[in-house]
Design an enzyme around this catalytic site. Sequence first.
Site, PDB file in Angstrom:
ATOM      1  CE  LYS A  33      -6.727   5.167  -7.169  1.00 55.28           C
ATOM      2  NZ  LYS A  33      -5.879   4.008  -7.332  1.00 55.28           N
ATOM      3  CG  MET A  51      -0.298   7.095   1.534  1.00 57.38           C
ATOM      4  SD  MET A  51      -1.696   6.046   1.115  1.00 57.38           S
ATOM      5  CE  MET A  51      -1.453   4.677   2.236  1.00 57.38           C
ATOM      6  CG  ASP A 101      -0.239   3.151  -9.105  1.00 57.84           C
ATOM      7  OD1 ASP A 101      -1.256   3.098  -9.797  1.00 57.84           O
ATOM      8  OD2 ASP A 101      -0.078   2.538  -8.041  1.00 57.84           O
TER       9      ASP A 101
HETATM   10  C1  LIG Z   1      -0.449   4.512  -1.766  1.00 61.77           C
HETATM   11  S1  LIG Z   1       0.997   4.178  -0.886  1.00 61.77           S
HETATM   12  C2  LIG Z   1       1.713   2.937  -1.848  1.00 61.77           C
HETATM   13  C3  LIG Z   1       2.727   2.140  -1.128  1.00 61.77           C
HETATM   14  C4  LIG Z   1       3.385   1.103  -1.983  1.00 61.77           C
HETATM   15  N1  LIG Z   1       2.458   0.095  -2.386  1.00 61.77           N
HETATM   16  C5  LIG Z   1       4.557   0.463  -1.274  1.00 61.77           C
HETATM   17  O1  LIG Z   1       4.527  -0.724  -1.013  1.00 61.77           O
HETATM   18  O2  LIG Z   1       5.513   1.169  -1.040  1.00 61.77           O
HETATM   19  C6  LIG Z   1       1.958   5.598  -1.266  1.00 61.77           C
HETATM   20  C7  LIG Z   1       2.830   6.000  -0.140  1.00 61.77           C
HETATM   21  O3  LIG Z   1       3.982   5.175  -0.108  1.00 61.77           O
HETATM   22  C8  LIG Z   1       5.059   5.926   0.380  1.00 61.77           C
HETATM   23  N2  LIG Z   1       6.164   5.869  -0.614  1.00 61.77           N
HETATM   24  C9  LIG Z   1       6.126   5.259  -1.805  1.00 61.77           C
HETATM   25  N3  LIG Z   1       7.316   5.363  -2.429  1.00 61.77           N
HETATM   26  C10 LIG Z   1       8.129   6.037  -1.600  1.00 61.77           C
HETATM   27  C11 LIG Z   1       9.492   6.464  -1.667  1.00 61.77           C
HETATM   28  N4  LIG Z   1      10.241   6.183  -2.741  1.00 61.77           N
HETATM   29  N5  LIG Z   1       9.997   7.139  -0.619  1.00 61.77           N
HETATM   30  C12 LIG Z   1       9.239   7.396   0.461  1.00 61.77           C
HETATM   31  N6  LIG Z   1       7.967   7.037   0.586  1.00 61.77           N
HETATM   32  C13 LIG Z   1       7.402   6.368  -0.433  1.00 61.77           C
HETATM   33  C14 LIG Z   1       4.565   7.334   0.614  1.00 61.77           C
HETATM   34  O4  LIG Z   1       4.165   7.403   1.948  1.00 61.77           O
HETATM   35  C15 LIG Z   1       3.380   7.402  -0.289  1.00 61.77           C
HETATM   36  O5  LIG Z   1       2.452   8.373   0.148  1.00 61.77           O
END
Ligand SMILES: C[S@@+](CC[C@H](N)C(=O)[O-])C[C@H]1O[C@@H](n2cnc3c(N)ncnc32)[C@H](O)[C@@H]1O
Length: 438
Positions: free
Chosen positions: A251, A355, A229
């Site tokens: 994406k 998100m 991703d």
């Molecule tokens: C599609 S979701 C995926 C989440 C992922 N599977 C998880 O368990 O963290 C993507 C969202 O995760 C959050 N996110 C992922 N990595 C992050 C990080 N390092 N810091 C803050 N938010 C994060 C954000 O809200 C982002 O829009």
Amino acid sequence: MKHLPLFFDLAGRRVVVVGQGPAADHRAELARSAGGAVFQLDTASAADLKGAAAVFVATGNLDSDTDARRAAKAAGVPVNVADRPGLSDFILPAIIDRGEVVVAVSTGGASPSLATLLRARIEGLLPERIGALARLAQTFRAQAKALIVDPARRRDFWRRLVDGPAARLVLAGDDAAARRAALAELNDARRALEPVGIAHIVGAGPGDPDLLTLRAAQLLQEADAILHDELVPQAILNRARREAELVAVGKRKGRVSWSQRDIEAEMIRRVRAGQTVVRLKGGDPFIFGRGAEEVDALRAAGLPVSVVPGITAALGAAAAVGIPLTDRRIASSVTFMSGHAAAQSGGGHTYVIYMGATEAASVRDRLLDAGTAPNTPVAIVENGTRPDQRVSVGRLADLARLALPHTARSDAGPSLIIVGEVAALAVTAGEPRLAKVS
Ligand SMILES: C[S@@+](CC[C@H](N)C(=O)[O-])C[C@H]1O[C@@H](n2cnc3c(N)ncnc32)[C@H](O)[C@@H]1O
């Protein structure tokens, strides 16, 4: 063994026959049937023979034969002299010609009659259409090689092909049915051998490579291909095996991305081809990661799949900024939800919103509508656990304004919103924690 039997490719090459009469004509005919460009001469000098692939001599006269042999030697061309093995570099065996299938019988020149007798006996054993069977096998060579990887299984396939139903059909003259049978054999062999690739759906954690699980790190070293991703930073991809193929399927706003369906199809294609595929996702694959859909797709295709959990962004980002998502003094439960989800009210509750930063105003409104107090602390953690982590802390009523710096930049990273008393505990660079809400 007096002579080594070799099969000489004469196609398009010059072959000289010296002499006239049945023996010479027979040799000329044989060379022609092997595709040679045949020149028949009464006598030959070295100049006549230069560059030829082979010379057959059959003048019937010892002196003429000897002269021709001498000329061939001078020209450096291998020579066969009919009925004179002592003058020959190679001998002409008794031949059974069934197209692609050729049997050569030799007695080393000791007894041409015995060679002829043996040829007749072998001929009786060889089906007339054995050449057609060889041609059928020829048409499947490339496919079998490509589709049946294991050499022992490939040998089994060939054995079945030349001694099974397809062979019987082709020998009986039904080429079309033979081809269908051979195709069925190939499909069976391929199915039995479906290469044992596997897909691992792996959580990469929130971004800090040291927060990869040990298993994730191992699998990055085993992968043939890594479908990752956009959320997965380069620092993590750098841990992959050097030979692994990296495929960005992420994406991301403003970019052409793979559809979920295409990603699943690509995983299936690669696993079918025997690859160890790592599907690398930010955080945990089962927290807003669509991991379950990929597991279902692989299972539906009958392919092996494993899931390796990762540290989800909520845990990574909260720890990175010092927010305890639960704290028995102020928060006894926590909800992970997406920015699109509706909130519910409840004291001492922590919401972790994935998100949600780009729609902070509507997240705020929904939380307020659900009864969350406007002065409830909120923290926005961007790029949690990564070197470029940024945190903003404030009150729910200000959420939209607080979110702006985390969304308006072109290089904005992923952000989480944490709402609840605990958000006030966020450690922000140089800023005091929020005053505790009473
Ligand atoms: C599609 S979701 C995926 C989440 C992922 N599977 C998880 O368990 O963290 C993507 C969202 O995760 C959050 N996110 C992922 N990595 C992050 C990080 N390092 N810091 C803050 N938010 C994060 C954000 O809200 C982002 O829009």
